[in-house]
Design a protein around this motif. Sequence first.
Motif, PDB file in Angstrom:
ATOM      1  N   VAL A  73      -1.818   9.918   5.014  1.00  0.00           N
ATOM      2  CA  VAL A  73      -3.197   9.791   4.159  1.00  0.00           C
ATOM      3  C   VAL A  73      -2.761   8.320   3.399  1.00  0.00           C
ATOM      4  O   VAL A  73      -1.829   8.037   2.683  1.00  0.00           O
ATOM      5  CB  VAL A  73      -3.359  10.694   3.332  1.00  0.00           C
ATOM      6  CG1 VAL A  73      -4.555  10.599   2.229  1.00  0.00           C
ATOM      7  CG2 VAL A  73      -3.515  12.247   3.663  1.00  0.00           C
ATOM      8  N   THR A  74      -3.912   7.398   3.513  1.00  0.00           N
ATOM      9  CA  THR A  74      -3.839   6.146   2.738  1.00  0.00           C
ATOM     10  C   THR A  74      -4.949   5.742   2.325  1.00  0.00           C
ATOM     11  O   THR A  74      -6.009   5.865   3.082  1.00  0.00           O
ATOM     12  CB  THR A  74      -2.923   5.085   3.743  1.00  0.00           C
ATOM     13  OG1 THR A  74      -2.630   3.828   3.149  1.00  0.00           O
ATOM     14  CG2 THR A  74      -3.813   4.737   5.050  1.00  0.00           C
ATOM     15  N   ASP A  75      -5.068   4.851   1.170  1.00  0.00           N
ATOM     16  CA  ASP A  75      -4.117   4.637   0.198  1.00  0.00           C
ATOM     17  C   ASP A  75      -4.709   5.511  -0.935  1.00  0.00           C
ATOM     18  O   ASP A  75      -5.756   5.523  -1.312  1.00  0.00           O
ATOM     19  CB  ASP A  75      -4.114   3.069  -0.207  1.00  0.00           C
ATOM     20  CG  ASP A  75      -3.162   2.889  -1.036  1.00  0.00           C
ATOM     21  OD1 ASP A  75      -2.940   3.756  -1.920  1.00  0.00           O
ATOM     22  OD2 ASP A  75      -2.616   1.777  -1.213  1.00  0.00           O
ATOM     23  N   ALA A  76      -3.549   6.306  -1.450  1.00  0.00           N
ATOM     24  CA  ALA A  76      -4.205   7.164  -2.676  1.00  0.00           C
ATOM     25  C   ALA A  76      -3.228   6.866  -3.719  1.00  0.00           C
ATOM     26  O   ALA A  76      -3.261   7.477  -4.886  1.00  0.00           O
ATOM     27  CB  ALA A  76      -3.662   8.437  -2.179  1.00  0.00           C
ATOM     28  N   LEU A  83      -7.661   7.280   6.749  1.00  0.00           N
ATOM     29  CA  LEU A  83      -7.563   6.137   5.864  1.00  0.00           C
ATOM     30  C   LEU A  83      -8.938   6.420   5.040  1.00  0.00           C
ATOM     31  O   LEU A  83     -10.094   6.704   5.341  1.00  0.00           O
ATOM     32  CB  LEU A  83      -8.245   4.880   6.747  1.00  0.00           C
ATOM     33  CG  LEU A  83      -8.667   3.716   5.680  1.00  0.00           C
ATOM     34  CD1 LEU A  83      -7.514   3.198   4.982  1.00  0.00           C
ATOM     35  CD2 LEU A  83      -9.452   2.523   6.429  1.00  0.00           C
ATOM     36  N   ALA A  84      -8.676   6.631   3.748  1.00  0.00           N
ATOM     37  CA  ALA A  84      -9.552   7.027   2.738  1.00  0.00           C
ATOM     38  C   ALA A  84     -10.163   5.733   2.206  1.00  0.00           C
ATOM     39  O   ALA A  84      -9.979   4.467   2.555  1.00  0.00           O
ATOM     40  CB  ALA A  84      -8.863   7.475   1.484  1.00  0.00           C
ATOM     41  N   ALA A  86      -5.424  13.889  -0.977  1.00  0.00           N
ATOM     42  CA  ALA A  86      -3.997  14.190  -0.803  1.00  0.00           C
ATOM     43  C   ALA A  86      -3.907  15.738  -1.730  1.00  0.00           C
ATOM     44  O   ALA A  86      -3.080  16.527  -1.334  1.00  0.00           O
ATOM     45  CB  ALA A  86      -3.110  12.911  -1.281  1.00  0.00           C
ATOM     46  N   SER A 110       0.808  -1.119   0.201  1.00  0.00           N
ATOM     47  CA  SER A 110      -0.112   0.065  -0.036  1.00  0.00           C
ATOM     48  C   SER A 110       1.029   1.325   0.055  1.00  0.00           C
ATOM     49  O   SER A 110       2.109   1.107   0.293  1.00  0.00           O
ATOM     50  CB  SER A 110      -0.999   0.044   1.233  1.00  0.00           C
ATOM     51  OG  SER A 110      -0.140  -0.060   2.562  1.00  0.00           O
ATOM     52  N   GLY A 155      -8.658   9.179  -1.686  1.00  0.00           N
ATOM     53  CA  GLY A 155      -7.589   9.413  -1.109  1.00  0.00           C
ATOM     54  C   GLY A 155      -6.610  10.191  -1.825  1.00  0.00           C
ATOM     55  O   GLY A 155      -5.912  11.144  -1.719  1.00  0.00           O
ATOM     56  N   ASN A 156      -6.692  10.185  -3.226  1.00  0.00           N
ATOM     57  CA  ASN A 156      -5.986  10.838  -4.195  1.00  0.00           C
ATOM     58  C   ASN A 156      -6.265  12.103  -4.190  1.00  0.00           C
ATOM     59  O   ASN A 156      -5.474  13.364  -4.313  1.00  0.00           O
ATOM     60  CB  ASN A 156      -5.994  10.123  -5.633  1.00  0.00           C
ATOM     61  CG  ASN A 156      -4.917  10.713  -6.370  1.00  0.00           C
ATOM     62  OD1 ASN A 156      -5.227  11.460  -7.193  1.00  0.00           O
ATOM     63  ND2 ASN A 156      -3.686  10.169  -6.837  1.00  0.00           N
ATOM     64  N   LYS A 206      -8.591  -3.027   3.855  1.00  0.00           N
ATOM     65  CA  LYS A 206      -8.355  -2.018   4.656  1.00  0.00           C
ATOM     66  C   LYS A 206      -7.856  -2.062   5.904  1.00  0.00           C
ATOM     67  O   LYS A 206      -6.846  -1.107   6.160  1.00  0.00           O
ATOM     68  CB  LYS A 206      -9.985  -1.314   4.733  1.00  0.00           C
ATOM     69  CG  LYS A 206     -10.259  -0.771   3.494  1.00  0.00           C
ATOM     70  CD  LYS A 206     -11.794  -0.075   3.759  1.00  0.00           C
ATOM     71  CE  LYS A 206     -12.262   0.606   2.836  1.00  0.00           C
ATOM     72  NZ  LYS A 206     -13.667   1.051   2.703  1.00  0.00           N
TER      73      LYS A 206
END
Length: 313
Positions: free
Chosen positions: A137-140, A240-241, A251, A121, A247-248, A151
């Motif tokens: 920030v995860t996961d993007a 956690l997105a 960020a 990840s 997530g993207n 997750k």
Amino acid sequence: MDLVTLDSLIERASDFPPLPMAVVDAGEAYVLEGAREATDAGLLQPVLLGRKPRIEKIAAEIGFSLAEVTLIDAGGEKESASKGVELVAEGQVHGLMKGWIHTDVLMHPVLKHLRTERRVSHVFLAELPAYPKLLYVTDAAINIAPDLKQKAAIVQNAVDLARLLGVPLPKVAALSALEIVKPEIASTIDAACLSKMAQRRQIHHAVVDGPLAFDNAISKDAARIKQIDSDVAGEVDILLAPDLNAGNILAKDLAYLAQATLAGIVVGAKVPIVLPSRSDPPKGRLASCAIAVLMHHLWEQFRRENETQGEPG
């Protein structure tokens, strides 16, 4: 404990020897400038993969001396990615950096040959003027639409990275569009389950709460107004997105609208992997390399200490 910042991570990493790292498909000015910055900072010992004449030409144009740099000729994206993975397998490099190559092309041989027992990840570290500590920030970048099990693994990766870098007990917000469980919105159910999994120690060394919308994850006042009782609200370390799109977007919103400096790393593979963006400032690029250095030199000790405590990292 001192506050962890991107500068402190760079300073901490500079105490270790430079990390041999393959720069995959290095024939582009931005890529070579990043490699030069990390080399000059004493963080990396780069091995440049790509079309040799092009790399030499661009390096000369930007004033990057290749006198002490290993350069390996490779015909294109796929060949560069394959050679990078081979160098890892042979123990010649201990990290990978994305050059002028598509992420999926780089990750294909990584996922085929460099997997571990952990899920792979990506984690962004965001340093913001308006927030008192780093936000993870995860996961993007890697997992497109993770299910609950995935997750949980993504959260554990981010928790372990945060702890490795100096956060003793990370606080995790499992994000969704709202802060109540609504069966029609699957991410609210996943978030609630993740919160309970942390209580039952299926996720280790973290406080997890969710579902939380972004406002009440990041602001105690927003949580108070909505009458949310949460140990995470306003003190969150890890966001956690619900999926890669969210997530993207999150960020990039932080970078472009909140003046965040982003560093990022892929975790869960046999070696750390840096996926820089053309828009990354020098500090973000250096911090990403610093994280890779710290992961390489500290991960085994971190893992052993967690095994000693009787809980996996």
